[in-house]
Design an enzyme around this catalytic site. Structure first.
Site, PDB file in Angstrom:
ATOM      1  N   ARG A  30     -13.032   0.386  -4.139  1.00  0.00           N
ATOM      2  CA  ARG A  30     -12.310   0.121  -2.895  1.00  0.00           C
ATOM      3  C   ARG A  30     -11.815   1.597  -2.476  1.00  0.00           C
ATOM      4  NH1 ARG A  30      -7.478  -0.811  -0.096  1.00  0.00           N
ATOM      5  NH2 ARG A  30      -8.236  -2.055   1.779  1.00  0.00           N
TER       6      ARG A  30
ATOM      7  N   CYS B 283       0.758  -1.114   0.032  1.00  0.00           N
ATOM      8  CA  CYS B 283       0.023   0.051  -0.175  1.00  0.00           C
ATOM      9  C   CYS B 283       0.869   1.312   0.013  1.00  0.00           C
ATOM     10  CB  CYS B 283      -1.004  -0.125   1.371  1.00  0.00           C
ATOM     11  SG  CYS B 283      -1.783   1.534   1.112  1.00  0.00           S
TER      12      CYS B 283
HETATM   13  P1  RVP Z   1      -0.553  -6.800   4.112  1.00  0.00           P
HETATM   14  O1  RVP Z   1      -0.955  -7.900   5.125  1.00  0.00           O
HETATM   15  O2  RVP Z   1       0.386  -5.908   4.923  1.00  0.00           O
HETATM   16  O3  RVP Z   1       0.002  -7.288   2.685  1.00  0.00           O
HETATM   17  O4  RVP Z   1      -1.736  -6.094   3.966  1.00  0.00           O
HETATM   18  C1  RVP Z   1      -2.779  -6.465   3.071  1.00  0.00           C
HETATM   19  C2  RVP Z   1      -3.900  -5.141   3.623  1.00  0.00           C
HETATM   20  O5  RVP Z   1      -3.445  -4.067   2.674  1.00  0.00           O
HETATM   21  C3  RVP Z   1      -5.429  -5.388   2.811  1.00  0.00           C
HETATM   22  O6  RVP Z   1      -6.125  -6.377   3.656  1.00  0.00           O
HETATM   23  C4  RVP Z   1      -5.745  -4.078   2.374  1.00  0.00           C
HETATM   24  O7  RVP Z   1      -6.329  -3.613   3.524  1.00  0.00           O
HETATM   25  C5  RVP Z   1      -4.671  -3.281   1.999  1.00  0.00           C
HETATM   26  N1  RVP Z   1      -4.566  -3.424   0.778  1.00  0.00           N
HETATM   27  C6  RVP Z   1      -4.932  -3.919  -0.254  1.00  0.00           C
HETATM   28  N2  RVP Z   1      -4.576  -3.292  -1.439  1.00  0.00           N
HETATM   29  C7  RVP Z   1      -3.861  -2.296  -1.231  1.00  0.00           C
HETATM   30  C8  RVP Z   1      -3.474  -1.160  -1.990  1.00  0.00           C
HETATM   31  O8  RVP Z   1      -3.378  -1.350  -3.328  1.00  0.00           O
HETATM   32  N3  RVP Z   1      -3.075  -0.065  -1.532  1.00  0.00           N
HETATM   33  N4  RVP Z   1      -4.043  -2.110   0.125  1.00  0.00           N
END
Ligand code: RVP
Length: 500
Positions: free
Chosen positions: A419, A320
């Site tokens: 989203r 993210c």
């Molecule tokens: P991680 O477990 O740290 O990989 O994080 C997963 C979380 O990141 C997802 O459950 C969602 O809330 C968030 N996410 C998913 N896509 C993206 C993005 O493209 N920014 N963020």
């Protein structure tokens, strides 16, 4: 004037648990990780839907497909099937999880008769499975023509261009059984015929399932598996705040157990409208989580709007880049601590306990224990699950290491604009996620069991036999940056370092 929070917001990596007294009764095997998923009147009634482990998989294309959902439910957790696909295909995934029969595997390694030995080898790398079904159309439910197993070819003697029909075991030499055969009888046939794989066919000879000898023991091993009243695996699904009036009925009809509004920022009128619509049409029968929020106000808003659980986290996910692109977010630990406090106050006042989920930013296994100690009822993980065999993405070899692909829902690859939707144009105007690789980590069952053994051990160090007890007994300390360095190996020459 703008409001300033008095404390910096912190991440899990800045905290440690200080051990408490552990008695000889407090051993990892006795720790229960059972946890509520949806709201209930704690102390007065049983939670209508709880999990046997505090882990759910992220609502992401690169994480939560039907295979991962089945593998995680076998361990006692829940997957939320990704919503960034058509309503029909999301509902079909849910339907297949619900229809899944233990021990009956839909073949994921299939090739048509024109395929070659080279195709078999490529497929083996991608799926990790050595038995390939040869069907007339190369699909999992085509007419079965034969099977290819490792013993059918010798790489040193055979050309990669050789057609599979030249070396497969053809249908007439295979032992098969009708699709209606019980698992008990399938296992007898496997043992009586000394075979490893039993294909099950319908009356027209179409492949329905495979039953594998190697799975025989594992049926008994899954002591934590999460089943509904009909003995189907429990599964969740993501929804958005745009097409809920069509998507929710389709998912409910497919048999989904719980929904979750998937949004990067959930403190919004769009979420309350979605929750109201669900309550209006289904009352409390359809369970739905909402989020994501990072503070007290956001939690209370969603609690009052009718959420069954609330998800916490903005910008902490491994893929993210929301914090970099938009400058919004909050350190995950601080967000969990504040929301947990608000949840407890809400419970004091109303008698209703709303479970909270820490979503994203889990890097080390102990971060799960920290999130639970800080008040989370369960955690949602993306990167963690993307690494396993069962995630829906390709396994590749990069720089001599096996990796799996993992991309964010806000990346150009996923284009999950719903989203990030704030009304207006129906498109992803800029990226909030990246496309990446994660190190391949083998089967989900092995990974989850190791992780949870660590969680249980840490809980014992804190004298806790349940998550609730951990939350009462945990003592947490912020660590300085130098003590973080002290926590890893230091001042030694590592034997397996690439520099030596
Ligand atoms: P991680 O477990 O740290 O990989 O994080 C997963 C979380 O990141 C997802 O459950 C969602 O809330 C968030 N996410 C998913 N896509 C993206 C993005 O493209 N920014 N963020």
């Amino acid at each position: 004037m703008a409001y300033y929070f008095s404390e910096p917001s912190r991440t899990f990596g800045e905290y440690l648990l200080v051990p408490g007294y552990s008695s000889s009764e407090c051993v990892p095997d006795r720790v229960s990780l059972k946890t509520p998923l949806v709201k209930y009147r704690k102390g007065q009634e049983e939670c209508p839907l709880s999990m046997n482990i505090p882990m759910v998989s992220a609502i992401m294309q690169s994480v939560s497909g039907e295979k991962l959902a089945i593998a995680l439910a076998k361990q006692g957790g829940i997957s939320f099937i990704y919503g960034s696909q058509s309503i029909q295909s999301e509902a079909d995934m849910v339907r297949r999880v619900k229809a899944y029969k233990k021990g009956f595997v839909t073949s994921d390694s299939n090739l048509p008769p024109e395929a070659t030995l080279g195709d078999v080898l490529d497929l083996k790398v991608r799926t990790g499975h050595s038995t390939v079904a040869i069907t007339d159309d190369g699909t999992a439910h085509g007419k079965l023509l034969g099977l290819v197993a490792s013993r059918d070819y010798r790489l040193s003697r055979m050309s990669p261009d050789l057609k599979v029909t030249e070396f497969m075991t053809p249908l007439e030499k295979l032992v098969t059984a009708p699709a209606t055969t019980s698992l008990h009888d399938c296992n007898d046939i496997i043992w009586d015929n000394k075979i490893n794989t039993l294909p099950l066919l319908d009356e027209q000879g179409h492949l329905q399932y495979m039953v594998f000898r190697k799975d025989y023991d594992s049926h008994k091993e899954n002591v934590n598996e999460l089943l509904d009243a009909n003995k189907s695996y429990v599964v969740g699904a993501g929804i958005n705040t745009r097409d809920y009036a069509e998507r929710v009925p389709a998912l409910v009809e497919a048999g989904v157990d719980v929904l979750c509004i998937d949004s990067s920022e959930g403190f919004s009128e769009w979420q309350s409208r979605t929750l109201s619509w669900i309550r209006e049409h289904y009352g409390d029968k359809v369970k739905v989580g909402a989020g994501n929020v990072v503070d007290r106000e956001g939690f209370l808003f969603l609690a009052k709007a009718g959420a069954d659980f609330v998800k916490i986290g903005i910008g902490g996910g491994s893929i993210c880049i929301t914090r970099e692109t938009k400058g919004i977010g909050r350190g995950q630990a601080t967000a969990v601590i504040e929301v947990a406090k608000a949840r407890d106050e809400y419970y004091e006042q109303t008698g209703i306990y709303i479970p909270i989920c820490s979503d994203g930013g889990i890097v080390h296994d102990y971060h799960i224990t920290l999130a639970l100690a800080m008040g989370a009822d369960f955690v949602m993980l993306g990167r963690y699950f993307a690494r396993f065999d069962e995630s829906p993405t390709n396994k590749l070899r990069v720089g001599g290491n096996y990796v799996k692909e993992y991309w964010g829902e806000g990346s150009n690859r996923a284009r999950n604009w719903q989203r990030y939707d704030l009304g207006g144009a129906q498109k992803l105007s800029f990226e909030e996620g990246v496309d990446s690789y994660v190190p391949y980590a083998g089967p989900l069952a092995d990974g989850v069991q190791t992780t949870l053994y660590k969680v249980r051990s840490t809980m014992c160090n804190c004298g806790a036999l349940s998550i609730e007890e951990l939350q009462q007994k945990a003592r947490l300390t912020v660590v300085s940056s130098t003590s973080i360095v002290e926590g890893g190996s230091h001042d030694v020459i590592l034997k397996n370092s690439p520099n030596n």
